[in-house]
Scaffold this motif. Structure first.
Motif, PDB file in Angstrom:
ATOM      1  N   LEU A 142       0.856  -1.202   0.000  1.00 48.11           N
ATOM      2  CA  LEU A 142       0.000   0.000   0.000  1.00 48.11           C
ATOM      3  C   LEU A 142       0.884   1.241   0.000  1.00 48.11           C
ATOM      4  O   LEU A 142       1.895   1.296   0.721  1.00 48.11           O
ATOM      5  CB  LEU A 142      -0.898   0.027   1.239  1.00 48.11           C
ATOM      6  N   ASP A 143       0.497   2.233  -0.800  1.00 48.97           N
ATOM      7  CA  ASP A 143       1.229   3.506  -0.805  1.00 48.97           C
ATOM      8  C   ASP A 143       0.705   4.371   0.334  1.00 48.97           C
ATOM      9  O   ASP A 143      -0.478   4.707   0.382  1.00 48.97           O
ATOM     10  CB  ASP A 143       1.037   4.213  -2.150  1.00 48.97           C
ATOM     11  N   THR A 144       1.601   4.692   1.241  1.00 43.35           N
ATOM     12  CA  THR A 144       1.225   5.468   2.431  1.00 43.35           C
ATOM     13  C   THR A 144       2.028   6.773   2.436  1.00 43.35           C
ATOM     14  O   THR A 144       2.963   6.925   1.641  1.00 43.35           O
ATOM     15  CB  THR A 144       1.554   4.673   3.716  1.00 43.35           C
ATOM     16  N   PRO A 145       1.695   7.692   3.323  1.00 42.53           N
ATOM     17  CA  PRO A 145       2.438   8.961   3.367  1.00 42.53           C
ATOM     18  C   PRO A 145       3.946   8.764   3.589  1.00 42.53           C
ATOM     19  O   PRO A 145       4.741   9.616   3.220  1.00 42.53           O
ATOM     20  CB  PRO A 145       1.799   9.696   4.555  1.00 42.53           C
ATOM     21  N   VAL A 344     -15.941   6.198  23.662  1.00 39.62           N
ATOM     22  CA  VAL A 344     -15.921   7.340  22.740  1.00 39.62           C
ATOM     23  C   VAL A 344     -14.517   7.473  22.158  1.00 39.62           C
ATOM     24  O   VAL A 344     -13.540   7.561  22.911  1.00 39.62           O
ATOM     25  CB  VAL A 344     -16.333   8.648  23.459  1.00 39.62           C
ATOM     26  N   PHE A 345     -14.443   7.450  20.845  1.00 36.66           N
ATOM     27  CA  PHE A 345     -13.131   7.579  20.199  1.00 36.66           C
ATOM     28  C   PHE A 345     -13.263   8.402  18.932  1.00 36.66           C
ATOM     29  O   PHE A 345     -14.365   8.651  18.434  1.00 36.66           O
ATOM     30  CB  PHE A 345     -12.534   6.194  19.898  1.00 36.66           C
ATOM     31  N   SER A 346     -12.125   8.822  18.406  1.00 37.16           N
ATOM     32  CA  SER A 346     -12.093   9.612  17.175  1.00 37.16           C
ATOM     33  C   SER A 346     -10.802   9.285  16.434  1.00 37.16           C
ATOM     34  O   SER A 346     -10.041   8.416  16.845  1.00 37.16           O
ATOM     35  CB  SER A 346     -12.154  11.104  17.515  1.00 37.16           C
ATOM     36  N   GLY A 347     -10.581  10.015  15.342  1.00 37.80           N
ATOM     37  CA  GLY A 347      -9.325   9.886  14.606  1.00 37.80           C
ATOM     38  C   GLY A 347      -9.372   8.941  13.426  1.00 37.80           C
ATOM     39  O   GLY A 347      -8.469   8.963  12.578  1.00 37.80           O
ATOM     40  N   LEU A 348     -10.400   8.087  13.338  1.00 39.19           N
ATOM     41  CA  LEU A 348     -10.443   7.121  12.249  1.00 39.19           C
ATOM     42  C   LEU A 348     -10.897   7.799  10.956  1.00 39.19           C
ATOM     43  O   LEU A 348     -11.707   8.730  10.984  1.00 39.19           O
ATOM     44  CB  LEU A 348     -11.403   5.977  12.579  1.00 39.19           C
ATOM     45  N   PRO A 349     -10.397   7.358   9.813  1.00 37.72           N
ATOM     46  CA  PRO A 349     -10.894   7.911   8.545  1.00 37.72           C
ATOM     47  C   PRO A 349     -12.382   7.617   8.396  1.00 37.72           C
ATOM     48  O   PRO A 349     -12.869   6.590   8.869  1.00 37.72           O
ATOM     49  CB  PRO A 349     -10.068   7.173   7.483  1.00 37.72           C
ATOM     50  N   SER A 350     -13.085   8.524   7.739  1.00 32.87           N
ATOM     51  CA  SER A 350     -14.533   8.348   7.580  1.00 32.87           C
ATOM     52  C   SER A 350     -14.825   7.292   6.512  1.00 32.87           C
ATOM     53  O   SER A 350     -13.948   6.929   5.707  1.00 32.87           O
ATOM     54  CB  SER A 350     -15.192   9.667   7.183  1.00 32.87           C
ATOM     55  N   TYR A 351     -16.057   6.864   6.487  1.00 34.13           N
ATOM     56  CA  TYR A 351     -16.527   5.914   5.471  1.00 34.13           C
ATOM     57  C   TYR A 351     -16.261   6.473   4.073  1.00 34.13           C
ATOM     58  O   TYR A 351     -15.703   5.796   3.207  1.00 34.13           O
ATOM     59  CB  TYR A 351     -18.023   5.669   5.685  1.00 34.13           C
ATOM     60  N   GLU A 352     -16.620   7.731   3.886  1.00 36.54           N
ATOM     61  CA  GLU A 352     -16.467   8.350   2.573  1.00 36.54           C
ATOM     62  C   GLU A 352     -14.995   8.488   2.195  1.00 36.54           C
ATOM     63  O   GLU A 352     -14.622   8.279   1.036  1.00 36.54           O
ATOM     64  CB  GLU A 352     -17.140   9.737   2.554  1.00 36.54           C
ATOM     65  N   GLN A 353     -14.149   8.841   3.155  1.00 35.21           N
ATOM     66  CA  GLN A 353     -12.712   8.987   2.865  1.00 35.21           C
ATOM     67  C   GLN A 353     -12.107   7.658   2.417  1.00 35.21           C
ATOM     68  O   GLN A 353     -11.318   7.617   1.470  1.00 35.21           O
ATOM     69  CB  GLN A 353     -11.978   9.486   4.117  1.00 35.21           C
ATOM     70  N   LEU A 354     -12.469   6.589   3.081  1.00 34.31           N
ATOM     71  CA  LEU A 354     -11.922   5.286   2.717  1.00 34.31           C
ATOM     72  C   LEU A 354     -12.418   4.847   1.340  1.00 34.31           C
ATOM     73  O   LEU A 354     -11.669   4.245   0.564  1.00 34.31           O
ATOM     74  CB  LEU A 354     -12.283   4.238   3.777  1.00 34.31           C
ATOM     75  N   LEU A 355     -13.689   5.160   1.035  1.00 31.81           N
ATOM     76  CA  LEU A 355     -14.206   4.817  -0.294  1.00 31.81           C
ATOM     77  C   LEU A 355     -13.460   5.605  -1.362  1.00 31.81           C
ATOM     78  O   LEU A 355     -13.130   5.087  -2.423  1.00 31.81           O
ATOM     79  CB  LEU A 355     -15.699   5.161  -0.399  1.00 31.81           C
ATOM     80  N   GLU A 356     -13.187   6.855  -1.077  1.00 30.38           N
ATOM     81  CA  GLU A 356     -12.594   7.723  -2.100  1.00 30.38           C
ATOM     82  C   GLU A 356     -11.095   7.454  -2.299  1.00 30.38           C
ATOM     83  O   GLU A 356     -10.613   7.362  -3.424  1.00 30.38           O
ATOM     84  CB  GLU A 356     -12.808   9.184  -1.703  1.00 30.38           C
ATOM     85  N   LYS A 357     -10.364   7.314  -1.192  1.00 34.00           N
ATOM     86  CA  LYS A 357      -8.897   7.271  -1.310  1.00 34.00           C
ATOM     87  C   LYS A 357      -8.280   5.922  -0.954  1.00 34.00           C
ATOM     88  O   LYS A 357      -7.081   5.737  -1.122  1.00 34.00           O
ATOM     89  CB  LYS A 357      -8.286   8.354  -0.425  1.00 34.00           C
ATOM     90  N   GLY A 358      -9.058   5.003  -0.431  1.00 31.35           N
ATOM     91  CA  GLY A 358      -8.496   3.727  -0.027  1.00 31.35           C
ATOM     92  C   GLY A 358      -7.825   3.815   1.335  1.00 31.35           C
ATOM     93  O   GLY A 358      -7.904   4.836   2.030  1.00 31.35           O
ATOM     94  N   VAL A 359      -7.124   2.751   1.703  1.00 23.84           N
ATOM     95  CA  VAL A 359      -6.571   2.646   3.053  1.00 23.84           C
ATOM     96  C   VAL A 359      -5.216   3.329   3.188  1.00 23.84           C
ATOM     97  O   VAL A 359      -4.924   3.980   4.189  1.00 23.84           O
ATOM     98  CB  VAL A 359      -6.441   1.146   3.444  1.00 23.84           C
ATOM     99  N   GLY A 360      -4.361   3.211   2.166  1.00 22.90           N
ATOM    100  CA  GLY A 360      -2.976   3.671   2.246  1.00 22.90           C
ATOM    101  C   GLY A 360      -2.796   5.078   2.798  1.00 22.90           C
ATOM    102  O   GLY A 360      -1.982   5.286   3.708  1.00 22.90           O
ATOM    103  N   PRO A 361      -3.534   6.071   2.292  1.00 21.27           N
ATOM    104  CA  PRO A 361      -3.330   7.445   2.775  1.00 21.27           C
ATOM    105  C   PRO A 361      -3.626   7.618   4.258  1.00 21.27           C
ATOM    106  O   PRO A 361      -3.209   8.616   4.849  1.00 21.27           O
ATOM    107  CB  PRO A 361      -4.327   8.262   1.933  1.00 21.27           C
ATOM    108  N   TYR A 362      -4.314   6.665   4.857  1.00 22.22           N
ATOM    109  CA  TYR A 362      -4.672   6.803   6.272  1.00 22.22           C
ATOM    110  C   TYR A 362      -3.799   5.944   7.182  1.00 22.22           C
ATOM    111  O   TYR A 362      -4.094   5.755   8.352  1.00 22.22           O
ATOM    112  CB  TYR A 362      -6.164   6.501   6.453  1.00 22.22           C
ATOM    113  N   LEU A 363      -2.720   5.428   6.606  1.00 24.82           N
ATOM    114  CA  LEU A 363      -1.719   4.746   7.432  1.00 24.82           C
ATOM    115  C   LEU A 363      -0.513   5.669   7.558  1.00 24.82           C
ATOM    116  O   LEU A 363      -0.364   6.622   6.804  1.00 24.82           O
ATOM    117  CB  LEU A 363      -1.327   3.416   6.783  1.00 24.82           C
ATOM    118  N   LYS A 364       0.371   5.349   8.482  1.00 24.75           N
ATOM    119  CA  LYS A 364       1.524   6.233   8.701  1.00 24.75           C
ATOM    120  C   LYS A 364       2.577   6.037   7.609  1.00 24.75           C
ATOM    121  O   LYS A 364       2.673   4.981   7.016  1.00 24.75           O
ATOM    122  CB  LYS A 364       2.122   5.951  10.073  1.00 24.75           C
TER     123      LYS A 364
END
Lengths: 364, 183
Positions: A142-145, A344-364
């Motif tokens: 996966l291509d990540t940042p 209660v938690f936060s920080g996870l990519p949204s449903y729409e973000q994952l559909l649009e960009k995939g998983v890689g951009p949301y990993l370190k």
């Protein structure tokens, strides 16, 4: 007097020398394991191992890392498990996405991305095992940042070389089952082994450690992330223990309303023993859920070259999005009815973000 | 927030059409909710009724003799699950017999009968259809998620029974017309 002083001095020097020696017991955690490239968020509280719950796993290929995230405010405990079946990569990557992004405000989240860590070590194709269970790549990239990263893709079952006990002749029957024998290799299927036992194979010991974890950590909500054959009955389904089917029903309606995501709903079959949602729910205080997404490599007509990351119909991003959306919906319903145990938690990519960009951009 | 907005919009839309057509709300409260075919779809309709604040008694296996005039509406969540039937310890034949007896008793009690099918294509097939047919024939109204009617099966049955059929795109859209059916 002088002799006594010399003896005491010598004794104290010896003791000092002994205590200054480095330990002769090396840390055997993960001795036989692949060193997964998971990079937890800064909110990680600590890591541990499944062997902390059942020491019989220490130093074996069945041990696996446990990630703990604790909020500032006390609340309930959420358990996330990926990699029961190591070929069901969206379940593993959903757990990894959580590990790398999670910020917990209230309550606790415990994540085990590779519940069966032995299963990542092979892709055996055994004659009695359906072809769909062993197709797919050895790794996904996966291509990540931070550049291209690789994640292990494995088998549905524990490595035969690790199990320690041969597959049973005549097929596998769960000790508490009254049903007909399953194919023999199912003895090494973690999702047929719960609640597990300590006097059997490695798979059964892993299952045992997970049951101890759920009870010792007083888990309130427990998820087991899976994948299934595309177009099959299980794909896009939430399975829930009957005791918490009402939470699942409300969550399924909410993901339909919020995201247009249709999930089928089924209760555990209480006669079919050994499955996580059935045994976790019955053997612990946790409300137990399992989510299934459609893996392109598991389609009945899939080829060995099936693209499990960029498949145009069921890309990895949409499958991980389904796992996270289903989980969040259950947590929200749980919080409404159990405010004193909110998670209660936060920080996870949204449903729409994952559909649009995939998983890689949301990993370190 | 988005969900609340959508729910409000749906209810406003349905209430608007209800005022325009006085006959929309016809079912009395409380309702009896049962599963025909023992699928988990029952659980989702239960949630929809609860959210719509419709008083109801839920019983997946209610028998004809347990119906009475105190509950004027019978809601049938139809769709077969062999797993659900097995878990309930009832055969498909026994479930069909229970269904026919329920429908007969509901007619004697002059109950309003509403069929709801939310499971899409996964809740169609020979076994499901064997439950759907008698339910539709004895119903006053049916609400169906469109994915379950791609072959026009429900449209045909509704025409044969001369009843209103409400087709909705998604399961989350079932709640509004169902709630609006109640006086």
């Amino acid at each position: 007097m002088k002799r006594a002083a010399i003896v005491l001095l010598a004794a104290s020097l010896c003791l000092g020398a002994i205590s200054a020696q480095p330990s002769t017991n090396p840390d055997v955690h993960g001795r036989y394991l692949i060193n997964h490239d998971y990079r937890p968020s800064s909110s990680l509280t600590k890591t541990g191992w499944l062997s902390d719950y059942y020491p019989g796993l220490l130093g074996t290929p069945g041990d696996s890392k446990v990630y703990y995230f604790e909020g500032k405010t006390p609340g309930g405990t959420l358990f996330i498990g990926g990699g029961t079946h190591s070929n069901e990569i969206a379940g593993i990557m959903a757990a990894v996405t959580i590990i790398e992004n999670l910020k917990v405000d209230t309550g606790r989240v415990i994540v085990v991305p590779n519940l069966n860590n032995s299963a990542v070590s092979h892709q055996d194709k055994e004659p009695s095992m359906p072809a769909y269970t062993s197709r797919g790549p050895s790794w996904i990239g996966l291509d990540t940042p931070s550049g291209r990263r690789f994640f292990k893709y494995g088998s549905r079952a524990t490595n035969m070389a690790h199990q320690g006990v041969p597959d049973p002749v005549g097929g596998y029957v769960h000790p508490d089952s009254k049903e007909a024998p399953l194919p023999a290799w199912e003895f090494r299927n973690l999702n047929r082994a719960y609640p597990g036992r300590t006097d059997s194979g490695l798979t059964q010991k892993i299952a045992y450690s997970i049951m101890i974890l759920l009870n010792q950590e007083k888990v309130d909500l427990a998820f087991d992330y899976h994948e299934a054959d595309v177009g099959g009955r299980l794909a896009n389904m939430m399975v829930a223990n009957p005791k918490n089917i009402d939470i699942a029903a409300a969550a399924v309606l909410n993901v339909d309303l919020d995201y247009g995501l249709t999930l089928k709903l089924e209760p555990s079959n209480m006669e079919f023993r050994g499955l996580s949602h059935r045994e976790w729910g019955a053997g612990s205080g946790a409300a137990a859920f399992l989510i299934e997404t459609p893996n392109p490599a598991m389609a009945q007509d899939a080829t060995d070259n099936a693209d499990v990351v960029n498949d145009p119909t069921n890309p990895l991003g949409s499958r991980v999005a389904t796992h996270l959306a289903g989980t969040k919906a259950v947590v929200d319903v749980f919080n409404e009815t159990n405010p004193e145990k909110s998670i209660v938690f936060s920080g996870l990519p949204s449903y729409e973000q994952l559909l649009e960009k995939g998983v890689g951009p949301y990993l370190k | 927030m988005k969900r609340i907005g959508l729910i409000c919009a749906l209810f406003v839309a349905v209430l608007g059409s209800a005022y325009a057509q006085q006959t929309t709300a016809f079912a009395g409260k409380p309702a009896v909710l049962t599963a025909i075919g023992q699928s988990a779809d029952f659980e989702m309709v239960k949630v929809l009724l609860t959210r719509g604040k419709i008083p109801f008694k839920a019983d997946t296996l209610i028998k004809a003799e347990n119906l009475d005039a105190s509950s004027p509406t019978l809601i049938l969540v139809v769709g077969a699950s062999s797993k659900g039937l097995g878990a309930a310890g009832i055969s498909a034949e026994a479930e069909l017999a229970r269904t026919k007896a329920l429908l007969k008793r509901a007619k004697e009690l002059k109950m309003i009968v509403i069929t709801v099918h939310v499971g899409g294509a996964a809740r169609r097939g020979a076994m499901s259809d064997s439950f759907i047919e008698p339910c539709m024939a004895a119903s006053d109204y049916a609400i169906v998620v469109e994915a379950g009617n791609q072959d026009g099966f429900f449209t045909k049955l509704a025409a044969n029974a001369n009843i209103a059929l409400k087709l909705v795109e998604r399961i989350s859209a079932v709640g509004a017309p169902l709630v609006a059916a109640f006086k």
